[in-house]
Write a protein that holds these residues in place. Structure first.
Motif, PDB file in Angstrom:
ATOM      1  N   VAL A 160       0.850  -1.209   0.000  1.00 14.34           N
ATOM      2  CA  VAL A 160       0.000   0.000   0.000  1.00 14.34           C
ATOM      3  C   VAL A 160       0.878   1.250   0.000  1.00 14.34           C
ATOM      4  O   VAL A 160       0.770   2.084  -0.923  1.00 14.34           O
ATOM      5  CB  VAL A 160      -0.984  -0.014   1.189  1.00 14.34           C
ATOM      6  N   PRO A 161       1.764   1.464   0.994  1.00 10.61           N
ATOM      7  CA  PRO A 161       2.634   2.646   0.896  1.00 10.61           C
ATOM      8  C   PRO A 161       3.621   2.570  -0.268  1.00 10.61           C
ATOM      9  O   PRO A 161       3.997   3.612  -0.826  1.00 10.61           O
ATOM     10  CB  PRO A 161       3.369   2.662   2.246  1.00 10.61           C
ATOM     11  N   PHE A 162       4.027   1.351  -0.667  1.00  9.65           N
ATOM     12  CA  PHE A 162       4.950   1.227  -1.795  1.00  9.65           C
ATOM     13  C   PHE A 162       4.321   1.790  -3.062  1.00  9.65           C
ATOM     14  O   PHE A 162       4.941   2.603  -3.769  1.00  9.65           O
ATOM     15  CB  PHE A 162       5.333  -0.235  -2.017  1.00  9.65           C
ATOM     16  N   ALA A 163       3.100   1.374  -3.380  1.00  3.62           N
ATOM     17  CA  ALA A 163       2.428   1.843  -4.597  1.00  3.62           C
ATOM     18  C   ALA A 163       2.244   3.356  -4.575  1.00  3.62           C
ATOM     19  O   ALA A 163       2.362   4.035  -5.605  1.00  3.62           O
ATOM     20  CB  ALA A 163       1.079   1.145  -4.749  1.00  3.62           C
ATOM     21  N   PHE A 164       1.968   3.894  -3.388  1.00  2.00           N
ATOM     22  CA  PHE A 164       1.712   5.328  -3.248  1.00  2.00           C
ATOM     23  C   PHE A 164       3.001   6.134  -3.401  1.00  2.00           C
ATOM     24  O   PHE A 164       3.076   7.079  -4.194  1.00  2.00           O
ATOM     25  CB  PHE A 164       1.074   5.589  -1.881  1.00  2.00           C
ATOM     26  N   TYR A 165       4.043   5.755  -2.671  1.00  4.01           N
ATOM     27  CA  TYR A 165       5.257   6.572  -2.629  1.00  4.01           C
ATOM     28  C   TYR A 165       6.187   6.340  -3.810  1.00  4.01           C
ATOM     29  O   TYR A 165       6.986   7.219  -4.142  1.00  4.01           O
ATOM     30  CB  TYR A 165       6.011   6.315  -1.322  1.00  4.01           C
ATOM     31  N   ILE A 166       6.107   5.172  -4.455  1.00  2.00           N
ATOM     32  CA  ILE A 166       6.987   4.929  -5.589  1.00  2.00           C
ATOM     33  C   ILE A 166       6.642   5.854  -6.753  1.00  2.00           C
ATOM     34  O   ILE A 166       7.484   6.135  -7.623  1.00  2.00           O
ATOM     35  CB  ILE A 166       6.925   3.443  -6.042  1.00  2.00           C
ATOM     36  N   ALA A 167       5.417   6.386  -6.752  1.00  3.87           N
ATOM     37  CA  ALA A 167       5.008   7.338  -7.792  1.00  3.87           C
ATOM     38  C   ALA A 167       5.898   8.581  -7.774  1.00  3.87           C
ATOM     39  O   ALA A 167       6.156   9.189  -8.821  1.00  3.87           O
ATOM     40  CB  ALA A 167       3.547   7.729  -7.606  1.00  3.87           C
ATOM     41  N   TYR A 168       6.374   8.971  -6.593  1.00  4.55           N
ATOM     42  CA  TYR A 168       7.251  10.139  -6.502  1.00  4.55           C
ATOM     43  C   TYR A 168       8.556   9.889  -7.251  1.00  4.55           C
ATOM     44  O   TYR A 168       9.098  10.793  -7.898  1.00  4.55           O
ATOM     45  CB  TYR A 168       7.555  10.452  -5.035  1.00  4.55           C
ATOM     46  N   PHE A 169       9.088   8.670  -7.146  1.00  3.84           N
ATOM     47  CA  PHE A 169      10.327   8.333  -7.843  1.00  3.84           C
ATOM     48  C   PHE A 169      10.117   8.368  -9.354  1.00  3.84           C
ATOM     49  O   PHE A 169      10.956   8.859 -10.103  1.00  3.84           O
ATOM     50  CB  PHE A 169      10.805   6.945  -7.407  1.00  3.84           C
ATOM     51  N   ALA A 199       8.301   4.295   0.078  1.00  2.01           N
ATOM     52  CA  ALA A 199       7.904   3.056  -0.600  1.00  2.01           C
ATOM     53  C   ALA A 199       8.825   1.908  -0.229  1.00  2.01           C
ATOM     54  O   ALA A 199       8.378   0.800   0.063  1.00  2.01           O
ATOM     55  CB  ALA A 199       7.923   3.267  -2.125  1.00  2.01           C
ATOM     56  N   VAL A 200      10.135   2.178  -0.224  1.00  2.00           N
ATOM     57  CA  VAL A 200      11.127   1.119  -0.066  1.00  2.00           C
ATOM     58  C   VAL A 200      11.297   0.693   1.388  1.00  2.00           C
ATOM     59  O   VAL A 200      11.294  -0.510   1.709  1.00  2.00           O
ATOM     60  CB  VAL A 200      12.479   1.574  -0.652  1.00  2.00           C
ATOM     61  N   MET A 201      11.442   1.663   2.288  1.00  8.21           N
ATOM     62  CA  MET A 201      11.748   1.333   3.686  1.00  8.21           C
ATOM     63  C   MET A 201      10.656   0.508   4.371  1.00  8.21           C
ATOM     64  O   MET A 201      10.958  -0.468   5.068  1.00  8.21           O
ATOM     65  CB  MET A 201      12.037   2.612   4.470  1.00  8.21           C
ATOM     66  N   PRO A 202       9.349   0.834   4.191  1.00  5.73           N
ATOM     67  CA  PRO A 202       8.325  -0.008   4.816  1.00  5.73           C
ATOM     68  C   PRO A 202       8.320  -1.447   4.296  1.00  5.73           C
ATOM     69  O   PRO A 202       8.002  -2.378   5.048  1.00  5.73           O
ATOM     70  CB  PRO A 202       7.013   0.709   4.470  1.00  5.73           C
ATOM     71  N   LEU A 203       8.654  -1.633   2.997  1.00  6.15           N
ATOM     72  CA  LEU A 203       8.741  -2.999   2.464  1.00  6.15           C
ATOM     73  C   LEU A 203       9.850  -3.790   3.156  1.00  6.15           C
ATOM     74  O   LEU A 203       9.685  -4.970   3.488  1.00  6.15           O
ATOM     75  CB  LEU A 203       8.993  -2.971   0.955  1.00  6.15           C
ATOM     76  N   ILE A 204      10.988  -3.128   3.372  1.00  4.17           N
ATOM     77  CA  ILE A 204      12.089  -3.791   4.078  1.00  4.17           C
ATOM     78  C   ILE A 204      11.664  -4.102   5.510  1.00  4.17           C
ATOM     79  O   ILE A 204      11.926  -5.189   6.037  1.00  4.17           O
ATOM     80  CB  ILE A 204      13.350  -2.911   4.053  1.00  4.17           C
ATOM     81  N   TYR A 205      10.993  -3.139   6.141  1.00 11.10           N
ATOM     82  CA  TYR A 205      10.467  -3.356   7.499  1.00 11.10           C
ATOM     83  C   TYR A 205       9.529  -4.565   7.503  1.00 11.10           C
ATOM     84  O   TYR A 205       9.614  -5.427   8.383  1.00 11.10           O
ATOM     85  CB  TYR A 205       9.723  -2.113   7.979  1.00 11.10           C
ATOM     86  N   GLY A 206       8.631  -4.635   6.515  1.00  9.24           N
ATOM     87  CA  GLY A 206       7.676  -5.748   6.445  1.00  9.24           C
ATOM     88  C   GLY A 206       8.361  -7.091   6.280  1.00  9.24           C
ATOM     89  O   GLY A 206       7.946  -8.086   6.883  1.00  9.24           O
ATOM     90  N   LYS A 207       9.443  -7.120   5.477  1.00  7.35           N
ATOM     91  CA  LYS A 207      10.174  -8.370   5.283  1.00  7.35           C
ATOM     92  C   LYS A 207      10.836  -8.818   6.583  1.00  7.35           C
ATOM     93  O   LYS A 207      10.787 -10.004   6.956  1.00  7.35           O
ATOM     94  CB  LYS A 207      11.223  -8.185   4.182  1.00  7.35           C
ATOM     95  N   ILE A 208      11.453  -7.851   7.298  1.00 11.18           N
ATOM     96  CA  ILE A 208      12.079  -8.181   8.582  1.00 11.18           C
ATOM     97  C   ILE A 208      11.015  -8.645   9.581  1.00 11.18           C
ATOM     98  O   ILE A 208      11.232  -9.596  10.339  1.00 11.18           O
ATOM     99  CB  ILE A 208      12.852  -6.969   9.141  1.00 11.18           C
ATOM    100  N   ALA A 209       9.831  -7.988   9.547  1.00  4.38           N
ATOM    101  CA  ALA A 209       8.750  -8.371  10.451  1.00  4.38           C
ATOM    102  C   ALA A 209       8.258  -9.785  10.162  1.00  4.38           C
ATOM    103  O   ALA A 209       7.912 -10.536  11.089  1.00  4.38           O
ATOM    104  CB  ALA A 209       7.598  -7.371  10.331  1.00  4.38           C
ATOM    105  N   ASP A 210       8.219 -10.171   8.883  1.00  6.33           N
ATOM    106  CA  ASP A 210       7.804 -11.534   8.523  1.00  6.33           C
ATOM    107  C   ASP A 210       8.838 -12.561   8.967  1.00  6.33           C
ATOM    108  O   ASP A 210       8.500 -13.634   9.468  1.00  6.33           O
ATOM    109  CB  ASP A 210       7.593 -11.644   7.001  1.00  6.33           C
ATOM    110  N   VAL A 211      10.125 -12.236   8.798  1.00  8.70           N
ATOM    111  CA  VAL A 211      11.192 -13.171   9.146  1.00  8.70           C
ATOM    112  C   VAL A 211      11.397 -13.245  10.654  1.00  8.70           C
ATOM    113  O   VAL A 211      11.556 -14.336  11.222  1.00  8.70           O
ATOM    114  CB  VAL A 211      12.508 -12.767   8.450  1.00  8.70           C
ATOM    115  N   ALA A 212      11.391 -12.090  11.321  1.00 10.32           N
ATOM    116  CA  ALA A 212      11.586 -12.037  12.773  1.00 10.32           C
ATOM    117  C   ALA A 212      10.267 -11.686  13.434  1.00 10.32           C
ATOM    118  O   ALA A 212       9.413 -12.539  13.642  1.00 10.32           O
ATOM    119  CB  ALA A 212      12.670 -11.023  13.122  1.00 10.32           C
ATOM    120  N   ASN A 213      10.054 -10.390  13.726  1.00 16.43           N
ATOM    121  CA  ASN A 213       8.774  -9.904  14.240  1.00 16.43           C
ATOM    122  C   ASN A 213       8.740  -8.382  14.102  1.00 16.43           C
ATOM    123  O   ASN A 213       9.789  -7.754  13.891  1.00 16.43           O
ATOM    124  CB  ASN A 213       8.550 -10.335  15.702  1.00 16.43           C
TER     125      ASN A 213
END
Length: 404
Positions: free
Chosen positions: A40-49, A362-376
């Motif tokens: 959701v934030p990725f689709a929104f914020y990647i538009a700026y790039f 866009a990018v940082m929350p995706l990385i956060y989400g991946k770490i949250a899935d792998v760890a918490n």
């Protein structure tokens, strides 16, 4: 200033709705991971790039007033896509709508931020940006509360039914009922955006004109300003940190067993913390402290708060993450003028590059989400140290590297 303040209100209203859309989409579109939800934030914020540099060329053709009106129209188109998205219950259509909203906002931001910077001396630019931030965050608070009431309030029984119903036709009906709840709010938002087009056209904003003495050497290149390029990366890390600190609060509360009807207020509390920070910036910068020194102090506070969040759990950790927004308040208002000063004829293009860096959201929350899935989700907040370390480098060293 009044017209630009109204536009910053629109930025905030649309931008911070992601805080509510993340848990809503996760249920209505049956998403199975944190990474999927943070698209959701990725689709929104990647538009700026994608659109920031094209936006600068559009503004050269249309002028600032017409460019702002065009941005509002594009945003309205993005809002309208939520209707077929809801009817089809299609996550990809929703994400397309968010991307188009981001395209419109990119155009608006590329036009409006230079206005705020050049409407007075660069030393007080952080104060003017803080005033715009107040408009932005007040709108975010209003938007979160309105959209939560439209999508979640009074629907606890529906969510319970969805969670307890096995896959099949009956569950599809319930999910469609939930998905349809987004239609009316976005129809109203579309109408408001169209009304704002008329408002901007009637305002007849003057074009930004640089004095001849302020223009840079004709032979200079945008690559001659190292502090600008370092500032672009600082904006990237700042926006990523700000989005993580707000858009992750509802899932983080759920991680500790706090229901959404309580945790949805966390985003509002974070925006209140931002407002307090902005008011402090308006009062103290630059009268009592320079924008650069204020940035360094707030970075130290942010690092301390992340340490507290990681060393505690439950409500204490959540409070530390909410308070991060207070520390974030001065960062955009300070980084922007430190990055864009003395660009002269390159100001417009430099602004577009800085807006492009909003892709950090866009990018940082995706990385956060991946770490949250792998760890918490708790451990994932350690990612913020990367952002603060780089911004500290920019504030102490990077912004001093002058034009070659």
């Amino acid at each position: 200033m009044f017209v630009i303040g109204a536009l910053f209100f629109v930025f905030g209203f649309v931008t911070w709705l992601n805080n509510i859309l993340i848990p809503y989409m996760k249920t209505s579109c049956e998403l199975t991971s944190q990474v999927q939800a943070y698209l959701v934030p990725f689709a929104f914020y990647i538009a700026y790039f994608v659109m920031s540099i094209p936006s600068s060329y559009v503004l050269k053709k249309t002028g600032y007033g017409n460019g702002m009106a065009l941005g509002l129209i594009v945003m309205a188109i993005g809002c309208m896509l939520f209707i077929p998205g809801a009817k089809l219950r299609s996550y990809s259509v929703f994400l397309t709508g968010l991307f188009i909203q981001g395209v419109g906002l990119s155009l608006l931001q590329t036009a409006s931020n230079p206005y705020v910077t050049v409407l007075g001396p660069v030393e007080s630019a952080a104060r003017r940006m803080s005033i715009m931030g107040v408009c932005n965050k007040l709108a975010g608070m209003v938007g979160i509360l309105i959209l939560y009431n439209a999508l979640f309030s009074g629907k606890e029984h529906l969510f319970e039914q969805i969670n307890n119903t096995p896959a099949g036709p009956e569950k599809e009906v319930l999910l469609q009922q939930l998905s349809n709840g987004v239609i009316l709010p976005y129809i109203i938002m579309t109408a408001v955006l169209i009304a704002l087009v008329l408002f901007v056209k009637l305002a007849k904003l003057p074009e930004i004109q640089l004095e001849e003495s302020e223009k840079s050497d004709k032979k200079s290149s945008i690559f001659s300003y190292p502090y600008l390029w370092l500032g672009i990366l600082a904006i990237f890390f700042y926006v990523g940190a700000e989005v993580i600190a707000i858009d992750t609060l509802i899932p983080y509360g759920n991680f500790y067993g706090i229901p959404t009807d309580v945790s949805h207020y966390f985003g509002v509390y974070a925006l209140i913390a931002l407002l307090i920070g902005y008011f402090c910036g308006i009062i103290f910068v630059p009268k009592f402290i320079s924008q650069r020194n204020a940035l360094i102090i707030q970075l130290c506070l942010a690092i301390l708060l992340v340490i507290v969040a990681l060393c505690t759990s439950g409500i204490f950790s959540i409070i530390a993450i909410i308070c991060l927004s207070f520390a974030h308040a001065i960062m955009w208002p300070a980084i922007w003028p430190l990055s864009i000063h003395d660009l002269g004829e390159h100001t417009e293009f430099g602004s577009a590059l800085l807006i492009m860096a909003i892709a950090g959201g866009a990018v940082m929350p995706l990385i956060y989400g991946k770490i949250a899935d792998v760890a918490n989700p708790h451990v994932a907040y350690a990612l913020l140290f990367v952002s603060y370390a780089y911004i500290m480098f920019f504030a102490t060293v990077g912004c001093k590297i002058q034009k070659r």
